[in-house]
Motif scaffolding. Sequence first.
Motif, PDB file in Angstrom:
ATOM      1  N   PHE A  50      -2.246  -2.204  -6.139  1.00 40.30           N
ATOM      2  CA  PHE A  50      -3.609  -2.303  -5.595  1.00 40.30           C
ATOM      3  C   PHE A  50      -4.175  -3.703  -5.773  1.00 40.30           C
ATOM      4  CE2 PHE A  50      -4.532   2.487  -6.204  1.00 40.30           C
ATOM      5  CZ  PHE A  50      -4.093   2.743  -4.925  1.00 40.30           C
ATOM      6  N   TRP A  90       0.846  -1.204   0.000  1.00 42.37           N
ATOM      7  CA  TRP A  90       0.000   0.000   0.000  1.00 42.37           C
ATOM      8  C   TRP A  90       0.886   1.261   0.000  1.00 42.37           C
ATOM      9  CZ3 TRP A  90      -4.899   0.564  -1.135  1.00 42.37           C
ATOM     10  CH2 TRP A  90      -5.530   1.778  -0.849  1.00 42.37           C
ATOM     11  N   PHE A  92      -9.400  -0.874   1.454  1.00 41.80           N
ATOM     12  CA  PHE A  92      -8.461  -1.123   0.356  1.00 41.80           C
ATOM     13  C   PHE A  92      -9.209  -1.130  -0.986  1.00 41.80           C
ATOM     14  CE2 PHE A  92      -5.037  -3.469   3.046  1.00 41.80           C
ATOM     15  CZ  PHE A  92      -4.427  -2.259   3.305  1.00 41.80           C
ATOM     16  N   ALA A 114       2.208   1.638  -3.350  1.00 33.33           N
ATOM     17  CA  ALA A 114       1.169   2.220  -4.222  1.00 33.33           C
ATOM     18  C   ALA A 114       1.077   3.724  -3.992  1.00 33.33           C
ATOM     19  CB  ALA A 114      -0.173   1.559  -3.934  1.00 33.33           C
TER      20      ALA A 114
END
Lengths: 276, 324
Positions: free
Chosen positions: A87, A68, A100, A71
């Motif tokens: 993702f 994450w 998420f 990302a």
Amino acid sequence: MRRTALLIVLVLALAAAVKAPFEASLAADRPALARSAGVNIKMREQIGQGLSLALLGGFRALVADLLWIAAHGAWEERRWFTMRQDFEAVTMLQPQAMFFWDLASWHLAWNASHAASTDPAEPRLAVRLRNQRLWIQAGRELLERGIANNPDRFELYEKLGWMLKQKIEDPCGAADAALAAVKRCQSWQRDYLQRLAGYWLEECAREKNPARLREAYDYWRDLWRREYSQRPREHWDTIDKNLSKRIQKLEADLAVPESERLFPKPQPSATIPAKS
Amino acid sequence: MNDTPQPDVVYFNLGRVWTIALNTLVEVTRQKVFYFMIVFALLMIAAANFFSIFTFGEEAQHTLQLKFIKDTGLGAIGIFGAIIAIVATAQLLPAELENHTIYTILAKPVHRSEFLLGKFAGSALLLVISVMFMGALFLSVVFLKERHLAATNHHQTIELAESALANQKDIPPAAKEQILTQARQKADQLVADIHKTAGYSGIVKALVATLVKLLLVAAITLMLSTFATSLVFTVVVSAMLYFAGHLEPVAQRFYAGSQTVAGKLMSAIITWVVPNLAAFDLADDLFAGTPLAWLKVLKIVSYGAFYLLVTLTLAHLFFRQREI
């Protein structure tokens, strides 16, 4: 020696016999555990060798967090494809974490699609628009996968509704998603979701599908009777006033007979006032 | 009449087990590696707060921040706990053999099973103390973060409403009061939501499950050391079994779908022999929105207890055959 070997085999056999039903019972308690079995080749390719090792060490949540963060970096640097890949991996690792799915699909359908539509490197408008649609579609697909993984949760249905309404301009689909969310929501957000479904249903009927106008009216009428009819008119707030106006307009548009209306027109007085 | 003296029968005694356990505890706490691991774990748990700055997305800000802290904390306890369990336990028997102290102990009326159980109990005590230390710090970090997030969000929500009202001069005082009351209610709801997200009960359950997993890892390591001739072998195989334990659900699937004999055999061994260590990881359940009930946690603990019994029985069977 032989006796010990026999005992060892016996203990192992006993353990194996008890293991399977015990684990089946544990898996039944925790569907998340059953889903966690999906550490496959595709996943290993996506997250790399180091994180795979951490994953196999039981640090699934931690790996999801690290991806994450990766990302996040990709988002800041506008590396949209890397962001999407991260993702995909994050949602695969923790499919039960609503935020998420929610945030990832939002980034794809809103941020990445906007970036595609204003891409200075692409002079052709048609290509930019096509790319924009592709990113919106990617966001929608991700969200729908989230729903498939969490069919009993209302949150992602609501998010799908917003996406259909704002990015795909499909108020009918948005209304259906909101109605699905209402069906699953038992928390304090239910009030708001019920009204949201009504607004979108009405919008769907007025702008896209007039055949659903009666459905929209029935929905508002039932909701009013169930949730709002107890309150005296003098205590109405903005929401009550807004809803009553919508229902009255629908009653007029559908030509609902006076006797069946929630808000019948005031009848003229039978007695003629005396002339002064 | 037979005058030959009958040998005294020595029964299993928990007192002796306890004495060996306390000695083992002192012995393992003297290992420098233990302090290194504890310090690293405590630093990582304390630093978890800083990882939370990487979150993005307005709506789920506090949920994500608390999730990052909880994942990092539980991850640190899991990994450092596992290292402590393997490294500390793997040395117990080799150290006794190398120093020849095992001969002195077993020459006394002490059963091998008492000796082995005492060693395990000492290692278990170390793990209980370590998890308690790390768990206490972890809960404190979550608590401080929760307080901070609650105060910030509460303040921001009310301040936002007040600043919006300050720009609107023509709103009647009653309406202003109503808007402020609504803002206060929203702020209170947000604080309650943050408290719920912190999920202390879920954290405690996850810590209990982690502790049981670490005890099981220690028991497996001890069992391996009963027949291993080298410390490296014990540590490496224990670490491999640790990973295999987490892979067990994957192996089960592979076993069901494998076509080759070798694949079938390997996955069968893992499926039927190795305990499913992934069953003890409750981090995923903490965020699923449906935290596990205590009864279900108890089921996981009983699964661990069952495997502890199996592993220690095997350890006893191996150890009683070993020539010392």
